[in-house]
Motif scaffolding. Structure first.
Motif, PDB file in Angstrom:
ATOM      1  N   ASP A 258       0.837  -1.205   0.000  1.00 13.20           N
ATOM      2  CA  ASP A 258       0.000   0.000   0.000  1.00 13.20           C
ATOM      3  C   ASP A 258       0.872   1.256   0.000  1.00 13.20           C
ATOM      4  O   ASP A 258       0.610   2.207  -0.748  1.00 13.20           O
ATOM      5  CB  ASP A 258      -0.914  -0.012   1.226  1.00 13.20           C
ATOM      6  N   PHE A 259       1.921   1.252   0.815  1.00 11.65           N
ATOM      7  CA  PHE A 259       2.832   2.404   0.869  1.00 11.65           C
ATOM      8  C   PHE A 259       3.512   2.601  -0.480  1.00 11.65           C
ATOM      9  O   PHE A 259       3.605   3.737  -0.985  1.00 11.65           O
ATOM     10  CB  PHE A 259       3.874   2.195   1.965  1.00 11.65           C
ATOM     11  N   MET A 260       3.979   1.516  -1.082  1.00 14.66           N
ATOM     12  CA  MET A 260       4.722   1.623  -2.340  1.00 14.66           C
ATOM     13  C   MET A 260       3.800   2.032  -3.491  1.00 14.66           C
ATOM     14  O   MET A 260       4.200   2.786  -4.374  1.00 14.66           O
ATOM     15  CB  MET A 260       5.429   0.306  -2.645  1.00 14.66           C
ATOM     16  N   ARG A 261       2.578   1.554  -3.478  1.00 10.08           N
ATOM     17  CA  ARG A 261       1.614   1.990  -4.499  1.00 10.08           C
ATOM     18  C   ARG A 261       1.389   3.490  -4.391  1.00 10.08           C
ATOM     19  O   ARG A 261       1.351   4.200  -5.392  1.00 10.08           O
ATOM     20  CB  ARG A 261       0.289   1.242  -4.325  1.00 10.08           C
ATOM     21  N   ARG A 262       1.181   3.976  -3.173  1.00 10.65           N
ATOM     22  CA  ARG A 262       0.940   5.415  -2.981  1.00 10.65           C
ATOM     23  C   ARG A 262       2.166   6.245  -3.347  1.00 10.65           C
ATOM     24  O   ARG A 262       2.048   7.422  -3.671  1.00 10.65           O
ATOM     25  CB  ARG A 262       0.516   5.678  -1.529  1.00 10.65           C
ATOM     26  N   ALA A 263       3.347   5.605  -3.269  1.00 14.07           N
ATOM     27  CA  ALA A 263       4.584   6.298  -3.650  1.00 14.07           C
ATOM     28  C   ALA A 263       4.823   6.270  -5.158  1.00 14.07           C
ATOM     29  O   ALA A 263       5.809   6.851  -5.641  1.00 14.07           O
ATOM     30  CB  ALA A 263       5.760   5.663  -2.926  1.00 14.07           C
ATOM     31  N   GLY A 264       3.918   5.611  -5.908  1.00 15.82           N
ATOM     32  CA  GLY A 264       4.010   5.628  -7.360  1.00 15.82           C
ATOM     33  C   GLY A 264       4.523   4.364  -8.012  1.00 15.82           C
ATOM     34  O   GLY A 264       4.663   4.306  -9.241  1.00 15.82           O
ATOM     35  N   PHE A 265       4.791   3.313  -7.236  1.00 19.43           N
ATOM     36  CA  PHE A 265       5.261   2.063  -7.813  1.00 19.43           C
ATOM     37  C   PHE A 265       4.066   1.264  -8.343  1.00 19.43           C
ATOM     38  O   PHE A 265       3.075   1.064  -7.634  1.00 19.43           O
ATOM     39  CB  PHE A 265       6.016   1.229  -6.774  1.00 19.43           C
ATOM     40  N   GLY A 266       4.148   0.802  -9.588  1.00 21.33           N
ATOM     41  CA  GLY A 266       3.054   0.074 -10.207  1.00 21.33           C
ATOM     42  C   GLY A 266       3.067  -1.405  -9.877  1.00 21.33           C
ATOM     43  O   GLY A 266       4.096  -1.964  -9.473  1.00 21.33           O
ATOM     44  N   ASP A 267       1.918  -2.055 -10.059  1.00 17.14           N
ATOM     45  CA  ASP A 267       1.790  -3.471  -9.722  1.00 17.14           C
ATOM     46  C   ASP A 267       2.731  -4.350 -10.539  1.00 17.14           C
ATOM     47  O   ASP A 267       3.305  -5.314 -10.024  1.00 17.14           O
ATOM     48  CB  ASP A 267       0.345  -3.930  -9.923  1.00 17.14           C
ATOM     49  N   GLU A 268       2.901  -4.042 -11.822  1.00 21.80           N
ATOM     50  CA  GLU A 268       3.788  -4.850 -12.666  1.00 21.80           C
ATOM     51  C   GLU A 268       5.221  -4.805 -12.148  1.00 21.80           C
ATOM     52  O   GLU A 268       5.946  -5.810 -12.183  1.00 21.80           O
ATOM     53  CB  GLU A 268       3.732  -4.358 -14.117  1.00 21.80           C
ATOM     54  N   PHE A 269       5.627  -3.640 -11.677  1.00 22.67           N
ATOM     55  CA  PHE A 269       6.967  -3.502 -11.111  1.00 22.67           C
ATOM     56  C   PHE A 269       7.086  -4.298  -9.810  1.00 22.67           C
ATOM     57  O   PHE A 269       8.083  -5.004  -9.579  1.00 22.67           O
ATOM     58  CB  PHE A 269       7.263  -2.022 -10.852  1.00 22.67           C
ATOM     59  N   LEU A 270       6.050  -4.207  -8.964  1.00 19.34           N
ATOM     60  CA  LEU A 270       6.097  -4.851  -7.654  1.00 19.34           C
ATOM     61  C   LEU A 270       6.161  -6.370  -7.755  1.00 19.34           C
ATOM     62  O   LEU A 270       6.928  -7.014  -7.032  1.00 19.34           O
ATOM     63  CB  LEU A 270       4.879  -4.433  -6.811  1.00 19.34           C
ATOM     64  N   ILE A 271       5.372  -6.956  -8.653  1.00 17.94           N
ATOM     65  CA  ILE A 271       5.325  -8.421  -8.714  1.00 17.94           C
ATOM     66  C   ILE A 271       6.592  -9.020  -9.318  1.00 17.94           C
ATOM     67  O   ILE A 271       6.824 -10.232  -9.201  1.00 17.94           O
ATOM     68  CB  ILE A 271       4.093  -8.915  -9.499  1.00 17.94           C
ATOM     69  N   ARG A 272       7.420  -8.200  -9.933  1.00 23.39           N
ATOM     70  CA  ARG A 272       8.672  -8.686 -10.516  1.00 23.39           C
ATOM     71  C   ARG A 272       9.899  -8.324  -9.680  1.00 23.39           C
ATOM     72  O   ARG A 272      11.015  -8.742  -9.978  1.00 23.39           O
ATOM     73  CB  ARG A 272       8.835  -8.134 -11.942  1.00 23.39           C
ATOM     74  N   MET A 273       9.683  -7.546  -8.645  1.00 20.91           N
ATOM     75  CA  MET A 273      10.798  -7.113  -7.803  1.00 20.91           C
ATOM     76  C   MET A 273      11.352  -8.280  -6.995  1.00 20.91           C
ATOM     77  O   MET A 273      10.602  -9.077  -6.441  1.00 20.91           O
ATOM     78  CB  MET A 273      10.321  -5.991  -6.867  1.00 20.91           C
ATOM     79  N   SER A 274      12.674  -8.380  -6.911  1.00 21.61           N
ATOM     80  CA  SER A 274      13.304  -9.423  -6.110  1.00 21.61           C
ATOM     81  C   SER A 274      13.502  -8.928  -4.676  1.00 21.61           C
ATOM     82  O   SER A 274      13.397  -7.729  -4.387  1.00 21.61           O
ATOM     83  CB  SER A 274      14.657  -9.802  -6.704  1.00 21.61           C
ATOM     84  N   VAL A 275      13.807  -9.852  -3.792  1.00 18.67           N
ATOM     85  CA  VAL A 275      14.101  -9.493  -2.407  1.00 18.67           C
ATOM     86  C   VAL A 275      15.291  -8.540  -2.354  1.00 18.67           C
ATOM     87  O   VAL A 275      15.275  -7.536  -1.636  1.00 18.67           O
ATOM     88  CB  VAL A 275      14.380 -10.752  -1.568  1.00 18.67           C
ATOM     89  N   ALA A 276      16.345  -8.850  -3.141  1.00 19.31           N
ATOM     90  CA  ALA A 276      17.543  -8.001  -3.155  1.00 19.31           C
ATOM     91  C   ALA A 276      17.217  -6.592  -3.639  1.00 19.31           C
ATOM     92  O   ALA A 276      17.734  -5.596  -3.100  1.00 19.31           O
ATOM     93  CB  ALA A 276      18.618  -8.630  -4.030  1.00 19.31           C
ATOM     94  N   GLU A 277      16.356  -6.486  -4.653  1.00 24.14           N
ATOM     95  CA  GLU A 277      15.982  -5.172  -5.174  1.00 24.14           C
ATOM     96  C   GLU A 277      15.182  -4.377  -4.150  1.00 24.14           C
ATOM     97  O   GLU A 277      15.394  -3.163  -3.978  1.00 24.14           O
ATOM     98  CB  GLU A 277      15.176  -5.332  -6.464  1.00 24.14           C
ATOM     99  N   LEU A 278      14.270  -5.038  -3.449  1.00 23.94           N
ATOM    100  CA  LEU A 278      13.488  -4.363  -2.420  1.00 23.94           C
ATOM    101  C   LEU A 278      14.400  -3.897  -1.289  1.00 23.94           C
ATOM    102  O   LEU A 278      14.287  -2.759  -0.807  1.00 23.94           O
ATOM    103  CB  LEU A 278      12.407  -5.293  -1.873  1.00 23.94           C
ATOM    104  N   ASP A 279      15.307  -4.764  -0.879  1.00 22.37           N
ATOM    105  CA  ASP A 279      16.232  -4.427   0.196  1.00 22.37           C
ATOM    106  C   ASP A 279      17.099  -3.228  -0.198  1.00 22.37           C
ATOM    107  O   ASP A 279      17.306  -2.295   0.595  1.00 22.37           O
ATOM    108  CB  ASP A 279      17.113  -5.638   0.497  1.00 22.37           C
TER     109      ASP A 279
END
Length: 251
Positions: free
Chosen positions: A138-159
């Motif tokens: 929810d926080f990342m969506r409100r910050a402008g990150f799209g669903d397609e980006f989120l579902i492909r993000m790796s743990v390392a990328e999020l970290d």
């Protein structure tokens, strides 16, 4: 003076250790929920006293919390002995003794325990995983990150992103990834999966998040009920101490 400072430092360390312990069902700290009645330090021995919202709080839930408090306090390098005191609970004596003597739930309640609470803890951890995931997404969506980006993000990328941006994102991501590791999901996988580690496609993400939100709302409702019941208990105790009668005092 040195002894006084030492006692103050040790008390602060005990409070900090306890502050990290969470109610397993609600995923809020026992300190924030006002469950801690008090702590006592005598040299290298620590006693922690706990009171819960009602006399009938499930014994297995309490046992998980008590064990986590014990382990957190005993992790302090100077603590050698730990005593747990549960008050105003139907199984206070059994649970207090079991936690203090490092017994398992099955040892304390042999007729009621089919396992050592591992399945229950995992079920709670998976719910907490969904709750933290929902808050982070929810926080990342409100910050402008799209669903397609989120579902492909790796743990390392999020970290890495959390470290780079800091602030609330770092806090939310840190809490989420800690719980993710806690339920045994791999660090080299997608960041956002089901609690079983399955990928979520963009079309299924809204449905998945609706389920996670329901879990969050249920936990928040339980947390609010705990606060109401704890306030009633404290009110009743205060009235009793001053010789007044309160109908809430027996809750």
């Amino acid at each position: 003076m040195a002894s006084v400072l030492s006692d103050m430092t040790r008390d602060a360390e005990v409070q900090a250790a306890i502050a990290a312990v969470r109610d397993p069902e609600i995923d809020e700290t026992v300190a924030a929920l006002n469950f801690i009645v008090g702590t006592k330090i005598d040299g290298d021995s620590v006693t922690v006293t706990l009171r819960l919202p009602t006399f009938w709080c499930p014994a297995n839930f309490v046992f998980l919390m008590g064990g986590d408090i014990r382990d957190a306090v005993l992790a302090l390098p100077w603590v050698r002995n730990f005593k747990f005191e549960l008050v105003d609970h139907f199984a206070a004596d059994e649970i207090s003794r079991g936690i203090s003597e490092r017994q398992s739930f099955a040892q304390v309640f042999p007729r009621h325990a089919e396992n050592d609470l591992g399945d229950l803890r995992l079920a709670f951890d998976k719910k907490a995983f969904l709750m933290r995931q929902e808050a982070l997404v929810d926080f990342m969506r409100r910050a402008g990150f799209g669903d397609e980006f989120l579902i492909r993000m790796s743990v390392a990328e999020l970290d890495g992103l959390a470290d780079a941006q800091g602030g609330e994102l770092k806090t939310l991501a840190g809490d989420y990834l800690a719980k993710r590791r806690g339920i045994g999901l791999a660090n080299d996988d997608l960041a956002f999966t089901t609690a079983e580690g399955e990928a979520i496609d963009a079309g299924a993400l809204p449905r998945h998040l609706r389920h996670a939100r329901k879990v969050t709302m249920s936990a928040q409702s339980n947390g609010e009920m705990c606060r109401i019941l704890m306030a009633a208990r404290h009110s009743g105790a205060a009235c009793a101490a001053h010789g007044f009668h309160s109908e809430k005092g027996n809750s």
